[in-house]
Enzyme design. Structure first.
Site, PDB file in Angstrom:
ATOM      1  N   VAL A  57       0.827  -1.213   0.000  1.00  0.00           N
ATOM      2  CA  VAL A  57       0.000   0.000   0.000  1.00  0.00           C
ATOM      3  C   VAL A  57       0.862   1.266   0.000  1.00  0.00           C
ATOM      4  O   VAL A  57       0.440   2.320  -0.452  1.00  0.00           O
ATOM      5  CB  VAL A  57      -0.951  -0.040   1.234  1.00  0.00           C
ATOM      6  CG1 VAL A  57      -0.157   0.063   2.531  1.00  0.00           C
ATOM      7  CG2 VAL A  57      -2.021   1.020   1.166  1.00  0.00           C
ATOM      8  N   LYS A  58       2.094   1.148   0.502  1.00  0.00           N
ATOM      9  CA  LYS A  58       2.922   2.343   0.680  1.00  0.00           C
ATOM     10  C   LYS A  58       3.461   2.926  -0.625  1.00  0.00           C
ATOM     11  O   LYS A  58       3.989   4.024  -0.625  1.00  0.00           O
ATOM     12  CB  LYS A  58       4.064   2.074   1.666  1.00  0.00           C
ATOM     13  CG  LYS A  58       3.644   1.483   2.978  1.00  0.00           C
ATOM     14  CD  LYS A  58       2.566   2.291   3.705  1.00  0.00           C
ATOM     15  CE  LYS A  58       3.036   3.596   4.198  1.00  0.00           C
ATOM     16  NZ  LYS A  58       2.758   3.866   5.588  1.00  0.00           N
ATOM     17  N   ASP A  59       3.318   2.197  -1.724  1.00  0.00           N
ATOM     18  CA  ASP A  59       3.678   2.783  -3.023  1.00  0.00           C
ATOM     19  C   ASP A  59       2.843   4.035  -3.285  1.00  0.00           C
ATOM     20  O   ASP A  59       3.302   4.995  -3.890  1.00  0.00           O
ATOM     21  CB  ASP A  59       3.407   1.786  -4.154  1.00  0.00           C
ATOM     22  CG  ASP A  59       4.376   0.612  -4.137  1.00  0.00           C
ATOM     23  OD1 ASP A  59       5.266   0.588  -3.271  1.00  0.00           O
ATOM     24  OD2 ASP A  59       4.210  -0.284  -4.986  1.00  0.00           O
ATOM     25  N   ALA A  62       4.298   6.885  -1.364  1.00  0.00           N
ATOM     26  CA  ALA A  62       5.596   7.302  -1.906  1.00  0.00           C
ATOM     27  C   ALA A  62       5.397   8.244  -3.085  1.00  0.00           C
ATOM     28  O   ALA A  62       5.984   9.332  -3.148  1.00  0.00           O
ATOM     29  CB  ALA A  62       6.401   6.071  -2.320  1.00  0.00           C
TER      30      ALA A  62
END
Ligand code: PMP
Length: 514
Positions: A57-59, A62
């Protein structure tokens, strides 16, 4: 009905499959129905964030925080970016920075899984470790210190509103789209920075006010459940540890403080239900998702799913529940998630192997035929020895390079010698017989035939020192352990690192060391 849905889903995934860069593939993750693990009276769906290109999910965050900083001018072209992260943010940032050309420094507590560090380094980031006892707030403090000292851009994932905004623009919009015209009674998430929680809840509260927001946290570390507010940060600006924090199994959830973004979601009254989840339940659910639904996810995904199952048990018939699964299980090979998974064959597998007579470890390996000069035939190289022996002798007589290895380019036993020589700073010449260079005019084969004629063995690698054969991988590694290698080099006045002591065995492939 089902047929129609499948076609509709396929259509949606067909919208766009050609992208200008990897960054275009972030988001638009699939929602999948749980068939076996869900109680029959509810519709339970999971949103698979592992489908993001960096595997989590952190893409989204970013890309969101970097493009926001580019737009505002806070981030200058070529400026170094720094962030404190438990891993997934670092992997997402490393991917975005690699594509956009920003240097990246990640600060990470030593306690997070080692595969994450290696992934970030693989994508070109520098990874600075902080001691585990300094916890999440310690790694944050280090990132702040580095940003200040070097003029780097700190993405501040725990406070940056762009983190929540990207979930409003993407995750939430995808959920609205996928559940348009359908019930959505519960949306279940956990929190780390709170970006997912804050952003998605903002939109759902406005557009789908009937949807209950369920927020999971570790049962032994209930920062929100304790109802104790986050202690105020001192003038230096860093949050002190929350008194309810305890180390827990869910890497990526609940750091040792309540972040600004989480606090904002609480203060807006966006959390309808808090759901404590145990570490063992989390791990069990992640394993069940893999075994029974074919869905391979990480520990926080297992934890969120455990929370969603508890909701499902109590939910009224016909309810629809959507559960976030934040990342892929591949990130946890060195953690308790994989503790029960062997590399070796277990009893069941051995029984299968032994259920037929051949190709087994418990049958003795056939004796290797004694290789005598000229007796071993290598297809197509019989007539090549004259030319080969001239070259061979040239290598063996080269006084400037007394250490000569005859090797194959992708052979792990050849690498063992090469890695040991590199570790000991021993200069050597490697004649990689099957490399492109030595494939020209079949030269590798010619040299190999000449070697066979000379030493009576067709095995590779073979190491020579000052024209004398020392032997293959086993002999060379043993010569290191016995000191014979070093005394040969001393006699020849060949330089190497005399202070470094290594064991030959360390350089063998893992499967041989076992
Ligand atoms: N699960 C994992 C594995 C994570 O890495 C993170 C982010 N730290 C989360 C869940 C929580 O996401 P968020 O930061 O948006 O709250």
């Amino acid at each position: 009905m089902l047929g129609f849905k499948l076609i509709a889903n396929r259509g949606r995934r067909n919208v766009k499959k050609k992208f200008d860069s990897i960054l275009g593939t972030i988001g638009n993750t699939p929602v999948v129905r749980i068939s076996k693990l869900a109680p029959a009276h509810v519709n339970l769906y999971v949103k698979l964030e592992a489908f993001n290109p960096g595997g989590s999910v952190k893409d989204r965050l970013a890309l969101g925080v970097i493009e926001d900083a580019e737009a505002s001018g806070a981030l200058k072209p070529g400026q170094t970016i720094v962030e404190a992260t438990s891993g997934n943010t670092g992997i997402g940032l490393a991917m975005v920075c690699a594509q956009k050309g920003y240097p990246l420094v990640i600060v990470m507590a030593e306690s997070f899984s080692v595969e994450r560090r290696r992934l970030m380094r693989f994508l070109g980031a520098k990874v600075i470790l902080t001691p585990a006892y300094l916890k999440g707030s310690g790694m944050l403090a280090k990132a702040e210190e580095l940003a200040k000292a070097h003029g780097w851009f700190l993405t501040r994932q725990f406070e940056n509103e762009a983190n929540a905004r990207v979930h409003e623009r993407t995750t939430a919009v995808e959920i609205l789209r996928d559940f348009a015209g359908e019930r959505l009674d519960y949306w279940v998430t956990g929190f780390g920075t709170g970006g997912t929680l804050n952003g998605v809840a903002n939109v759902l509260k406005e557009k789908r006010p009937e949807t209950k927001i369920v927020c999971c946290e570790p049962d032994n570390s209930q920062l929100l459940g304790s109802q104790t507010p986050q202690p105020i940060a001192p003038a230096a600006g860093l949050p002190p540890s929350h008194p309810a924090f305890r180390p827990h199994a869910m890497q990526g959830w609940t750091p040792d403080f309540i972040s600004h973004l989480v606090n904002e979601a609480v203060e807006r009254g966006h959390i309808d239900l808090l759901m404590p989840v145990g570490g063992e339940d989390a791990i069990r659910c992640a394993r069940q998702l893999a075994l029974q639904e074919g869905i391979f996810t990480g520990i926080t995904a297992g934890a969120t799913f455990a929370g969603a199952l508890k909701i499902a048990e109590q939910a009224e018939p016909g309810s629809t529940i959507l559960c976030m699964l934040p990342d892929t299980g591949e990130r946890y090979l060195s953690t308790p998630l994989f503790e029960h998974i062997d590399s070796e064959m277990n009893r069941d597998e051995l029984d299968i192997a032994e259920s037929t007579p051949n190709y087994r470890f418990d049958t003795p390996a056939p004796a290797q035929p004694e290789s005598k000069a000229g007796s071993q035939r290598h297809p197509g190289i019989e007539d090549l020895s004259t030319e080969g022996s001239v070259v061979l002798e040239k290598f063996l007589g080269d006084g400037k390079n007394p250490v000569v290895l005859f090797a194959l380019e992708w052979c792990e036993f050849c690498w063992a010698i090469k890695k040991m020589f590199t570790a000991l700073d021993i200069a050597y010449v490697s004649v990689d017989l099957d490399s492109v260079k030595y494939q020209q005019d079949d030269f590798g084969a010619k040299i190999r035939k000449a070697l066979l004629d000379k030493i009576g063995s067709g095995n590779i690698p073979q190491l020579f020192i000052a024209g004398e054969l020392l032997g293959g991988a086993t002999e060379v590694l043993q010569a290191n352990d016995s000191g014979k290698l070093q005394s040969l080099l001393d006699q020849l006045k060949v330089n190497y690192n005399r202070d470094k002591k290594v064991k030959g065995e360390e350089f063998l492939p893992n499967w041989v060391q076992k």
